[in-house]
Design an enzyme around this catalytic site. Structure first.
Site, PDB file in Angstrom:
ATOM      1  N   ASN A 101      56.811  80.737   4.609  1.00 47.08           N
ATOM      2  CA  ASN A 101      56.728  80.798   3.023  1.00 47.08           C
ATOM      3  C   ASN A 101      56.895  79.262   2.444  1.00 47.08           C
ATOM      4  O   ASN A 101      56.931  78.074   3.329  1.00 47.08           O
ATOM      5  CB  ASN A 101      58.054  81.460   2.482  1.00 47.08           C
ATOM      6  N   ASP A 136      61.704  87.711   5.991  1.00 52.00           N
ATOM      7  CA  ASP A 136      62.339  89.144   6.044  1.00 52.00           C
ATOM      8  C   ASP A 136      61.633  89.943   7.356  1.00 52.00           C
ATOM      9  O   ASP A 136      62.088  90.898   7.796  1.00 52.00           O
ATOM     10  CB  ASP A 136      62.143  89.860   4.822  1.00 52.00           C
ATOM     11  N   PRO A 160      66.888  90.646  11.015  1.00 47.29           N
ATOM     12  CA  PRO A 160      68.076  90.891  10.617  1.00 47.29           C
ATOM     13  C   PRO A 160      68.552  90.174   9.221  1.00 47.29           C
ATOM     14  O   PRO A 160      67.954  89.273   8.944  1.00 47.29           O
ATOM     15  CB  PRO A 160      69.160  90.293  11.556  1.00 47.29           C
ATOM     16  N   ASP A 161      69.384  90.840   8.142  1.00 46.51           N
ATOM     17  CA  ASP A 161      69.830  90.128   7.254  1.00 46.51           C
ATOM     18  C   ASP A 161      70.991  89.279   7.600  1.00 46.51           C
ATOM     19  O   ASP A 161      72.106  89.757   7.671  1.00 46.51           O
ATOM     20  CB  ASP A 161      70.211  91.065   6.109  1.00 46.51           C
TER      21      ASP A 161
HETATM   22  N1  CTP Z   1      68.702  86.219   3.692  1.00 50.23           N
HETATM   23  C1  CTP Z   1      69.228  86.171   4.886  1.00 50.23           C
HETATM   24  N2  CTP Z   1      68.589  86.889   5.667  1.00 50.23           N
HETATM   25  C2  CTP Z   1      67.581  87.438   5.376  1.00 50.23           C
HETATM   26  C3  CTP Z   1      66.822  87.426   4.319  1.00 50.23           C
HETATM   27  C4  CTP Z   1      67.610  86.653   3.234  1.00 50.23           C
HETATM   28  O1  CTP Z   1      70.450  85.891   5.020  1.00 50.23           O
HETATM   29  N3  CTP Z   1      66.660  87.882   6.576  1.00 50.23           N
HETATM   30  C5  CTP Z   1      69.583  85.446   2.597  1.00 50.23           C
HETATM   31  C6  CTP Z   1      68.870  84.263   1.974  1.00 50.23           C
HETATM   32  O2  CTP Z   1      69.056  82.897   2.530  1.00 50.23           O
HETATM   33  C7  CTP Z   1      69.421  84.078   0.608  1.00 50.23           C
HETATM   34  C8  CTP Z   1      69.789  85.646   0.324  1.00 50.23           C
HETATM   35  O3  CTP Z   1      69.785  86.304   1.683  1.00 50.23           O
HETATM   36  O4  CTP Z   1      70.576  83.579   0.697  1.00 50.23           O
HETATM   37  C9  CTP Z   1      68.540  86.323  -0.639  1.00 50.23           C
HETATM   38  O5  CTP Z   1      67.359  86.209  -0.191  1.00 50.23           O
HETATM   39  P1  CTP Z   1      66.192  86.846  -0.801  1.00 50.23           P
HETATM   40  O6  CTP Z   1      64.995  86.477  -0.062  1.00 50.23           O
HETATM   41  O7  CTP Z   1      66.019  86.447  -2.218  1.00 50.23           O
HETATM   42  O8  CTP Z   1      66.485  88.195  -0.672  1.00 50.23           O
HETATM   43  P2  CTP Z   1      66.216  89.668   0.381  1.00 50.23           P
HETATM   44  O9  CTP Z   1      67.509  90.198   0.757  1.00 50.23           O
HETATM   45  O10 CTP Z   1      65.465  89.005   1.340  1.00 50.23           O
HETATM   46  O11 CTP Z   1      65.372  90.620  -0.598  1.00 50.23           O
HETATM   47  P3  CTP Z   1      63.848  90.421  -1.105  1.00 50.23           P
HETATM   48  O12 CTP Z   1      63.076  89.576  -0.417  1.00 50.23           O
HETATM   49  O13 CTP Z   1      63.461  91.981  -1.111  1.00 50.23           O
HETATM   50  O14 CTP Z   1      63.772  90.100  -2.572  1.00 50.23           O
END
Ligand code: CTP
Length: 404
Positions: free
Chosen positions: A208, A277, A303-304
């Protein structure tokens, strides 16, 4: 403007690195400092006072005596500034300061100085290795001066070794710590930055537009305010911030592993990284060839990371970033709750002056259970400062509560 409102005395002694002191003076000025330069006689053989006067907009101190020189200038100068930087500091200057000699303006100022001193030696490598120089430096450190040890590399004399003046960037970083409140001292802060690379095959990857600038600015600012900082960085073109431990990773899975190792000992996690993601389900072991007119790409979810870590938190404060292109506050609030964070930085990323790869950012800080604070368009360094102001206040509030 990390030196905004700060007064710095820059002492320059006579070595070839004097030409780098001009750049240092300029960078201090452009970072907001008022800079008074004082030169030894030797320094004036290399660079003229006029050069420093033009760069700083202030007269340059060269002599203890003479017309127009206030009789008490040598006392005030080292007491009315926020810090003194000696760059380059020659073996001779170091020896005089260690022995308490005051035989010119600069050494006399140093005898009377009451403010923090940063000493940046630069000389030939044999001279630097001389035990007397080393003993003098150790003695000055024991007396409370900060010594930024010289870097290794090719020297003007043709030798290669320790003796080069450290990079201007590093001198600025150490000096900025000397003039900053140490309100994060004793805290371990884990910061993430940059994008991740998710491999498709050995030569291609998904990524990205994150440059890492925001996370690096947070790491620099946290170290400046006294914290012990570990920066887990995805691939970026940025240099490692001075004083910060940098762990370089490529993919989301590597970032998760590095964070799992560092999280238990951290007091806070600031997750500025733009983690992918998704990743390709099965990256090809060899370069994918151009044989078919189209290809199917199957992705699986990563994983988140911050959400996973939040489930294992003990004392850690968790700060996330929400990169959004619409519904900024609602989406950021949803993530704050879903990921169980203490604060989320809502970040509009589809503007030319805010978000990815630029030096400015416009964000809203949304604390759990508190009112959102919309910040104006600021440099990423200033956004980092405001974010750390929130963290320092959060911790001092928590201390108050536990006392009460
Ligand atoms: N984050 C994370 N792990 C992931 C994706 C995101 O720890 N796999 C963390 C990012 O570093 C950030 C927060 O979660 O601090 C929000 O990230 P963002 O990309 O805005 O949100 P997503 O949960 O990925 O949601 P979306 O992409 O659907 O907006």
């Amino acid at each position: 403007m990390i030196f905004k409102g700060k007064r710095i005395l820059l002492g320059v002694s006579g070595g070839i690195a004097c030409y780098k002191a001009v750049e240092l003076a300029r960078r201090l000025v452009t970072s907001g400092a008022q800079v008074k330069v004082v030169m030894t006689r030797g320094a004036q053989e290399f660079v003229t006072p006029l050069t420093f006067a033009a760069v700083t907009g202030q007269t340059v101190g060269t002599s203890l005596f003479g017309q127009g020189i206030h009789p008490l200038e040598h006392i005030w100068l080292g007491q009315q500034v926020d810090a003194l930087i000696l760059a380059p500091a020659t073996a001779n200057l170091i020896g005089k300061v260690a022995a308490g000699i005051g035989d010119d303006l600069l050494t006399t100022i140093l005898l009377a100085a009451t403010r923090p001193v940063l000493l940046c030696p630069a000389m030939n490598c044999e001279m630097y290795a001389n035990p007397v120089v080393q003993e003098n430096l150790t003695r000055l450190e024991q007396r409370g001066m900060t010594v930024l040890r010289p870097a290794a590399g090719p020297l003007a004399c043709g030798a290669v070794g320790y003796g080069r003046l450290p990079e201007v960037e590093d001198i600025l970083a150490v000096a900025s710590r000397l003039v900053s409140p140490q309100d994060l001292a004793g805290r371990r802060i884990l910061v993430t930055a940059g994008p991740t690379h998710e491999d498709l095959d050995p030569v291609r990857f998904l990524t990205n537009r994150s440059s890492g600038k925001m996370g690096y600015a947070v790491a620099r600012a946290a170290w400046r305010r006294g914290a012990e900082v570990t920066l887990v960085s995805g691939p970026t073109a940025l240099p490692a911030p001075y004083g910060v431990e940098v762990v370089r990773v490529r993919s989301a899975l590597e970032m998760r592993e590095a964070l799992q190792g560092h999280f238990p000992t951290a007091d806070a996690l600031i997750m500025a990284a733009a983690v992918s993601d998704y990743r390709p389900e099965s990256p090809a072991p060899k370069k994918v060839k151009r044989r078919t007119p189209s290809q199917e790409l199957r992705l699986v979810q990563n994983p988140d990371i911050i959400q996973e870590l939040a489930a294992h938190r003990t004392r850690q404060v968790l700060i996330g970033f929400a990169a959004e292109t619409g519904d900024l506050l609602a989406e950021a609030r949803r993530k704050l709750e879903a990921k169980n964070l203490d604060l989320i930085v809502a970040n509009e990323v589809n503007r030319p002056d805010s978000g990815f790869a630029v030096d400015t950012n416009e964000v809203t800080l949304i604390p759990r259970g508190g009112e959102p604070v919309a910040l104006p368009l600021l440099s990423k360094d200033e956004v980092a400062q405001r974010l750390l102001d929130w963290l320092a206040e959060y911790w001092s509030g928590a201390r108050e509560e536990s006392r009460g």
